[in-house]
Write an enzyme that holds these catalytic residues in place. Structure first.
Site, PDB file in Angstrom:
ATOM      1  N   GLY A 432      -0.187  -1.325  -5.105  1.00 33.62           N
ATOM      2  CA  GLY A 432      -0.420  -1.303  -3.667  1.00 33.62           C
ATOM      3  C   GLY A 432      -0.263  -2.688  -3.075  1.00 33.62           C
ATOM      4  N   GLY A 434      -1.965  -4.983  -0.087  1.00 34.47           N
ATOM      5  CA  GLY A 434      -3.064  -5.060   0.869  1.00 34.47           C
ATOM      6  C   GLY A 434      -2.880  -6.246   1.777  1.00 34.47           C
ATOM      7  N   GLY A 437      -2.916  -9.391  -0.471  1.00 37.51           N
ATOM      8  CA  GLY A 437      -2.026  -9.607  -1.601  1.00 37.51           C
ATOM      9  C   GLY A 437      -1.443  -8.314  -2.140  1.00 37.51           C
ATOM     10  N   THR A 438      -0.703  -8.452  -3.218  1.00 32.73           N
ATOM     11  CA  THR A 438      -0.063  -7.305  -3.855  1.00 32.73           C
ATOM     12  C   THR A 438      -0.786  -7.043  -5.172  1.00 32.73           C
ATOM     13  OG1 THR A 438       1.988  -8.114  -2.941  1.00 32.73           O
ATOM     14  CG2 THR A 438       2.159  -6.385  -4.599  1.00 32.73           C
ATOM     15  N   ASP A 550     -14.319  -5.835   4.812  1.00 26.44           N
ATOM     16  CA  ASP A 550     -13.132  -5.004   4.993  1.00 26.44           C
ATOM     17  C   ASP A 550     -13.374  -3.650   4.331  1.00 26.44           C
ATOM     18  OD1 ASP A 550     -10.682  -4.380   5.950  1.00 26.44           O
ATOM     19  OD2 ASP A 550      -9.545  -5.444   4.400  1.00 26.44           O
TER      20      ASP A 550
END
Ligand code: NAG
Ligand code: NAG
Ligand code: NAG
Ligand code: NAG
Ligand code: NAG
Ligand code: NAG
Length: 754
Positions: A432, A434, A437-438, A550
């Site tokens: 994924g 975000g 970051g990855t 978050d």
């Protein structure tokens, strides 16, 4: 013949004067516009004749024109000057004498003294000697060194019995005696006398003389002892005075550049005779260092005695260099290799071979250098990133935590290990992407499956924060929080290694199209309770409160048993224990963002409560928090949900499955709880702990007495119109002071739920 000799001598002296001229002339410059000579004595700056021509009054010279040629005198002491040069001055001498009658009594005498107190002059201890002349002479010199007023006294005795014993040029006590004087002498008095009334030697020596004077200017002659005219010749033996330009040291003088007298291309040196310093032109320059542009380049090439060049001499400013004419080689120096003519025939084969081997050798050297430099660079880069990413800080933290045993499972991975684990960050390994970051799926050498997050660039100011977060997260051991296993700091952006959670995100399960038998109401409630429990733990149970910042369904992961795991602490903030809120740059995901936090920038734990409320509503309705396809009023899920509750058609917006599977009281209680979480005023929202306890209670009991009660209480709140608020449809940006502005162009880069 005699005439020729004479002419030759004249020519020689003329030549000598030519050669000596540049050096002698070098210092002779007076201040522009000032009289440069008095008679035939040149008066160089800092000395000068008349007002403003000398550096200050004590360097003033009076030129007495009643003499022919005119004679210069030191203005302050009225001592006649014979010569002034770079660092010494010569003055007219004075002497002491005592003369006796044949029978013994003194018939004439004179004392002599020179005082230099308060002047820039000091008697030169190297050039002068105290000299006593006579065959029964005892003379004393009393001196005073100015700076510490040390008294000095010395004397010399000269004796002889027969005129014949006296030898020309020897001043060792027979007819003549000499002693040196101490350093720093500023004043002296000499007197001369005799030991035996002079009666014994009166026949050839009736007087004794003593004076201080330049050693090199006087050569003792035996005849001087009995020569009555000797007296008139003594004043021509000058006294040498050292002079300085200031009475401080160079170091002290340099502190005030406005008064520092050493000009361009000059240097300062301390006097070796008492206090003070002088200036001198640097090597390769000559002239008067006290005048602006006084030190001029010396053209060393003009005079072959001035340079060691054998070949071509080239003058440069301040220096020169030697080279060889075309067709010869060498360094061109007489003291070096000189110039050697190049050999004519050119050995072609030798040269080619030599060149070939040379090139090969160079190639080998260069490639070796290239590779080793590259390796070094890479190592350096890794080290730099390690430091930049706070590696040292983390290592320190880890070692300081070691004895507590909290971080035993934290690993610092190497870049190489993670590269292998992710198959060089293969596209297919991406789990994924975000906002922070990855995430890649990685397989460690021990077959453990992990999730590796490549963070976005962290700015240096956040490093400490980042490391603290890493340290805190590794300490968190909660079954509903994704476990951080370690990190790698050698790369430009830090890599974080998490436990791998297999079943995707809660968002995926809520919004997937096909019906999932496991995603029942019961499971949803449990996931909500577990998530709330994890957040409550972060807010209160961890050693320093952590605000997730978050919370959203994409950040809640599910494992094979549908156990919730809260993840993505990229934006999380540690809240110092003594603070309940922190000011931050507003960050979060549109649709989940606490409006109070958005308006005030004050981050509190209640912001997580709000976001969690949205997740609850998502679980209830199966709708996305923000959907641009919905109509204006329904676009924002929170607004829509609260509006529906107010209008009493809550059950119309719930997901069918929820309505079918859940008990309506239970559903209502969860909806009420969600509504309380979504309260615009953070203070009025329940704490995460209360939320977790309520959800846990709802899971366990069929019906709870407070459900009804709570519902009644909330009716009043629902009727308040202020509960309705718009969430901006466009993106916003806020600076650290909390000033926010809308920017539609940023919409694309925002962290929309997928
Ligand atoms: C100056 O003139 C006097 C007499 O004219 C002479 O004895 C002396 O050597 C001269 N000094 C210099 C520095 O030329
Ligand atoms: C110059 O010297 C003479 C003779 O020693 C003296 O009388 C006169 O005062 C001096 N002049 C100056 C201006 O010093
Ligand atoms: C040096 O001698 C003078 C005169 O005799 C005297 O007044 C002074 O005190 C002496 N100074 C020192 C430091 O001995
Ligand atoms: C020196 O001369 C005086 C007379 O002027 C005499 O009295 C004295 O004894 C003499 N001294 C010596 C050492 O000859
Ligand atoms: C140094 O010179 C200045 C002026 O030229 C004077 O006032 C000061 O007393 C001198 N200091 C010493 C220690 O001689
Ligand atoms: C340097 O010397 C000048 C003149 O004496 C004076 O006005 C100035 O204050 C001095 N500057 C310093 C930094 O001592």
């Amino acid at each position: 013949m005699v005439l020729r000799m004479h002419l030759l001598l004249l020519e020689l002296s003329w030549l000598l004067s030519l050669v000596a001229w540049p050096w002698a002339a070098a210092f002779q410059a007076a201040k522009p516009g000032c009289q440069s000579h008095c008679g035939n004595v040149s008066i160089p700056y800092p000395f000068g004749i008349g007002e403003g021509c000398s550096i200050d009054a004590s360097y003033g010279i009076t030129c007495n024109t009643t003499f022919n040629p005119p004679k210069p005198f030191l203005s302050e002491t009225n001592i006649e000057v014979v010569e002034i040069s770079q660092d010494v001055a010569r003055i007219k001498n004075t002497f002491a004498f005592t003369c006796y009658a044949q029978s013994g009594p003194v018939i004439d005498y004179k004392l002599a003294w020179i005082y230099l107190d308060g002047t820039p002059f000091t008697f030169s201890h190297t050039a002068n000697r105290f000299t006593v002349i006579g065959c029964d002479s005892l003379a004393l010199i009393l001196g005073v060194e100015e700076h510490n007023l040390k008294n000095h006294s010395s004397g010399c005795l000269s004796q002889c019995y027969h005129k014949e014993d006296i030898i020309d040029g020897v001043c060792s006590g027979v007819g003549c005696c000499q002693v040196p004087i101490p350093k720093g002498l500023k004043r002296f008095i000499v007197s001369s006398g005799s030991l035996y009334n002079s009666t014994r030697v009166w026949s050839f020596d009736a007087c004794s003389y003593s004076f201080l004077g330049e050693q090199d200017s006087y050569t003792f002659k035996a005849s001087d002892v009995s020569d009555p005219s000797f007296r008139t010749r003594i004043p021509d033996i000058p006294v040498v005075l050292d002079w300085v330009v200031g009475n401080q040291t160079c170091q002290e003088a340099k502190r005030n550049l406005t008064t520092f007298p050493c000009r361009e291309n000059s240097y300062c040196y301390d006097s070796n005779n008492g206090q003070g310093y002088r200036c001198g032109c640097k090597k390769g320059y000559q002239g008067n260092p006290y005048l602006p542009n006084g030190c001029q380049d010396v053209n060393e090439c003009e005079d072959p005695n001035n340079n060691p060049c054998e070949g071509i001499c080239t003058n440069t400013i301040g220096s020169y260099y030697c080279s060889c004419p075309k067709g010869s080689e060498g360094d061109g120096r007489k003291d070096g290799h000189g110039c050697i003519a190049k050999s004519k025939e050119f050995p072609v084969i030798k040269a080619t071979l030599g060149l070939g081997f040379g090139l090969l050798f160079l190639l080998v050297i260069f490639s070796w250098l290239y590779f080793s430099i590259r390796k070094r660079k890479l190592m350096k880069l890794k080290e730099k990133f390690f430091k930049q990413n706070g590696g040292l800080l983390l290592q320190q933290q880890i070692s300081s935590h070691d004895h507590e045993g909290g971080l035993e499972s934290t690993t610092i991975f190497t870049e190489e290990e993670l590269k292998v684990a992710t198959n060089n960050y293969e596209e297919s390994r991406i789990l994924g992407r975000g906002g922070y970051g990855t995430v890649y799926k990685g397989i460690l050498p021990d077959d453990r499956i992990v999730a590796i997050k490549k963070s976005k660039i962290v700015d240096e100011s956040q490093i400490e924060q980042f490391i603290n977060e890493v340290v805190i997260l590794t300490q968190i051991n909660h079954r509903n929080v994704v476990r951080l296993l370690g990190c790698c700091l050698e790369t430009q952006v830090p890599l974080l290694v998490y436990e791998f959670v297999s079943n995707g995100t809660l968002f995926h399960h809520i919004h997937r199209k096909d019906r999932n038998p496991h995603f029942s109401w019961e499971n949803r409630l449990r996931i909500a309770a577990e998530t709330a429990g994890a957040l409550a733990y972060l807010h209160s149970a961890a050693s320093i409160p952590i605000i997730h910042r978050d919370v959203k369904s994409t950040n809640i992961l599910l494992d094979d048993n549908y156990t919730a795991k809260v993840s993505d602490f990229g934006a999380s903030r540690l809240v110092p224990i003594d603070q309940t809120q922190v000011s931050t740059l507003v960050q979060g995901t549109l649709g989940y963002l606490d409006p109070e936090y958005f308006h005030t920038s004050q981050l509190t734990e209640k912001s997580d409560v709000y976001s969690f409320g949205i997740v609850l509503v998502e679980l209830l309705t199966g709708k996305k928090p923000l959907c641009l396809e919905r109509s204006q009023e329904q676009r924002n899920l929170a607004t829509y949900f609260i509006f529906s509750m107010k209008e009493n058609h809550l059950f119309q917006i719930l997901e069918d499955r929820v309505v079918n599977e859940g008990k309506s009281e239970q559903i209502l209680a969860v909806a009420e709880l969600a509504k309380r979480c979504l309260n615009l005023r953070g203070e009025e929202r329940p704490t995460m702990k209360e939320v977790a306890m309520e959800l846990e209670g709802l899971r366990r009991s069929e019906k709870h007495p407070w459900v009804q009660q709570d519902q009644e209480e909330s009716v009043g709140l629902l009727s308040e119109p202020s509960d309705l608020y718009p969430i901006p449809q466009s993106s916003y940006s806020c600076d650290t002071s909390g000033q926010c502005s809308l920017d539609t162009s940023m919409l694309l880069s925002m962290n929309f739920p997928r």
